[in-house]
Design a protein around this motif. Structure first.
Motif, PDB file in Angstrom:
ATOM      1  N   ARG A  15      43.187  36.123  40.022  1.00 45.97           N
ATOM      2  CA  ARG A  15      42.129  35.323  40.651  1.00 45.97           C
ATOM      3  C   ARG A  15      40.754  35.915  40.365  1.00 45.97           C
ATOM      4  O   ARG A  15      39.826  35.222  39.964  1.00 45.97           O
ATOM      5  N   ARG A  16      40.612  37.223  40.567  1.00 47.14           N
ATOM      6  CA  ARG A  16      39.309  37.874  40.355  1.00 47.14           C
ATOM      7  C   ARG A  16      38.913  37.822  38.887  1.00 47.14           C
ATOM      8  O   ARG A  16      37.756  37.559  38.555  1.00 47.14           O
ATOM      9  N   ARG A  17      39.856  38.063  37.995  1.00 51.02           N
ATOM     10  CA  ARG A  17      39.581  38.024  36.554  1.00 51.02           C
ATOM     11  C   ARG A  17      39.079  36.645  36.161  1.00 51.02           C
ATOM     12  O   ARG A  17      38.082  36.493  35.458  1.00 51.02           O
ATOM     13  N   ARG A  18      39.750  35.607  36.641  1.00 50.02           N
ATOM     14  CA  ARG A  18      39.355  34.237  36.313  1.00 50.02           C
ATOM     15  C   ARG A  18      38.007  33.878  36.918  1.00 50.02           C
ATOM     16  O   ARG A  18      37.217  33.173  36.297  1.00 50.02           O
ATOM     17  N   LEU A  19      37.762  34.333  38.149  1.00 48.11           N
ATOM     18  CA  LEU A  19      36.456  34.061  38.774  1.00 48.11           C
ATOM     19  C   LEU A  19      35.316  34.627  37.949  1.00 48.11           C
ATOM     20  O   LEU A  19      34.242  34.035  37.878  1.00 48.11           O
ATOM     21  N   LEU A  20      35.549  35.763  37.325  1.00 47.22           N
ATOM     22  CA  LEU A  20      34.523  36.379  36.490  1.00 47.22           C
ATOM     23  C   LEU A  20      34.508  35.812  35.073  1.00 47.22           C
ATOM     24  O   LEU A  20      33.662  36.175  34.267  1.00 47.22           O
ATOM     25  N   GLY A  21      35.465  34.931  34.769  1.00 51.64           N
ATOM     26  CA  GLY A  21      35.506  34.318  33.443  1.00 51.64           C
ATOM     27  C   GLY A  21      35.974  35.253  32.348  1.00 51.64           C
ATOM     28  O   GLY A  21      35.630  35.072  31.183  1.00 51.64           O
ATOM     29  N   LEU A  22      36.768  36.250  32.709  1.00 51.63           N
ATOM     30  CA  LEU A  22      37.281  37.211  31.730  1.00 51.63           C
ATOM     31  C   LEU A  22      38.658  36.797  31.231  1.00 51.63           C
ATOM     32  O   LEU A  22      39.460  36.266  32.005  1.00 51.63           O
ATOM     33  N   THR A  23      38.929  37.067  29.979  1.00 49.86           N
ATOM     34  CA  THR A  23      40.275  36.886  29.448  1.00 49.86           C
ATOM     35  C   THR A  23      41.076  38.145  29.757  1.00 49.86           C
ATOM     36  O   THR A  23      40.504  39.192  30.093  1.00 49.86           O
ATOM     37  N   GLN A  24      42.378  38.046  29.603  1.00 51.09           N
ATOM     38  CA  GLN A  24      43.212  39.237  29.789  1.00 51.09           C
ATOM     39  C   GLN A  24      42.828  40.310  28.776  1.00 51.09           C
ATOM     40  O   GLN A  24      42.804  41.497  29.097  1.00 51.09           O
ATOM     41  N   GLN A  25      42.498  39.889  27.561  1.00 53.16           N
ATOM     42  CA  GLN A  25      42.114  40.834  26.504  1.00 53.16           C
ATOM     43  C   GLN A  25      40.823  41.568  26.871  1.00 53.16           C
ATOM     44  O   GLN A  25      40.728  42.782  26.709  1.00 53.16           O
ATOM     45  N   PHE A  35      46.473  43.832  26.443  1.00 52.66           N
ATOM     46  CA  PHE A  35      46.452  42.651  27.297  1.00 52.66           C
ATOM     47  C   PHE A  35      47.833  42.331  27.853  1.00 52.66           C
ATOM     48  O   PHE A  35      47.956  41.757  28.939  1.00 52.66           O
ATOM     49  N   GLN A  36      48.902  42.734  27.154  1.00 52.71           N
ATOM     50  CA  GLN A  36      50.250  42.484  27.657  1.00 52.71           C
ATOM     51  C   GLN A  36      50.480  43.191  28.992  1.00 52.71           C
ATOM     52  O   GLN A  36      51.214  42.699  29.852  1.00 52.71           O
TER      53      GLN A  36
END
Length: 125
Positions: A15-25, A35-36
């Motif tokens: 959720r936090r990663r997506r809110l900041l607009g970051l990819t897993q990479q 990223f895995q």
């Protein structure tokens, strides 16, 4: 096997990663892992160590406590049906709306919030 706590931490991480607009990479690069590994954390397949949680919190500009927010309630309500609140924040459209909202200056943000509240009040009436 993932525990309820691992799943909760993973959901909060995603959720936090997506809110900041970051990819897993991008997040993985910031903390020096692949990223895995982020994928495994987010689905609860791998447990997040205290040191790694600290690094992730720093990279995501949030306190470590953010990841534990709502955990007690989630564990208590495990036997009851899931609420829509958690599902709502996992939708892409919700994340897109929040990101667009925070890209606005303060005055348009307040006007948009007032508009949304008035629309809700109209529906309720």
């Amino acid at each position: 096997m993932a525990t309820d706590i691992d799943l909760h931490l993973g959901r909060r991480l995603r959720r936090r990663r997506r809110l900041l607009g970051l990819t897993q990479q991008q997040l993985a690069n910031q903390v020096g892992i692949r990223f895995q590994q982020i994928q495994k954390y987010e689905c609860g397949a791998n447990r997040i160590s205290a040191a790694r949680l600290w690094q992730l919190a720093e990279a995501l500009e949030s306190p470590v406590s953010y990841f534990y927010d709502g955990l007690a309630e989630a564990l208590e309500s495990k036997s009851s049906p899931p609420s829509t609140g958690g599902e709502m924040f996992s939708r892409k459209e919700t994340i897109d709306l929040i990101q667009a909202y925070y890209q606005l200056d303060e005055k348009p943000r307040r006007r948009l919030l007032d508009l949304a509240k008035s629309l809700h009040a109209d529906e309720a009436a």
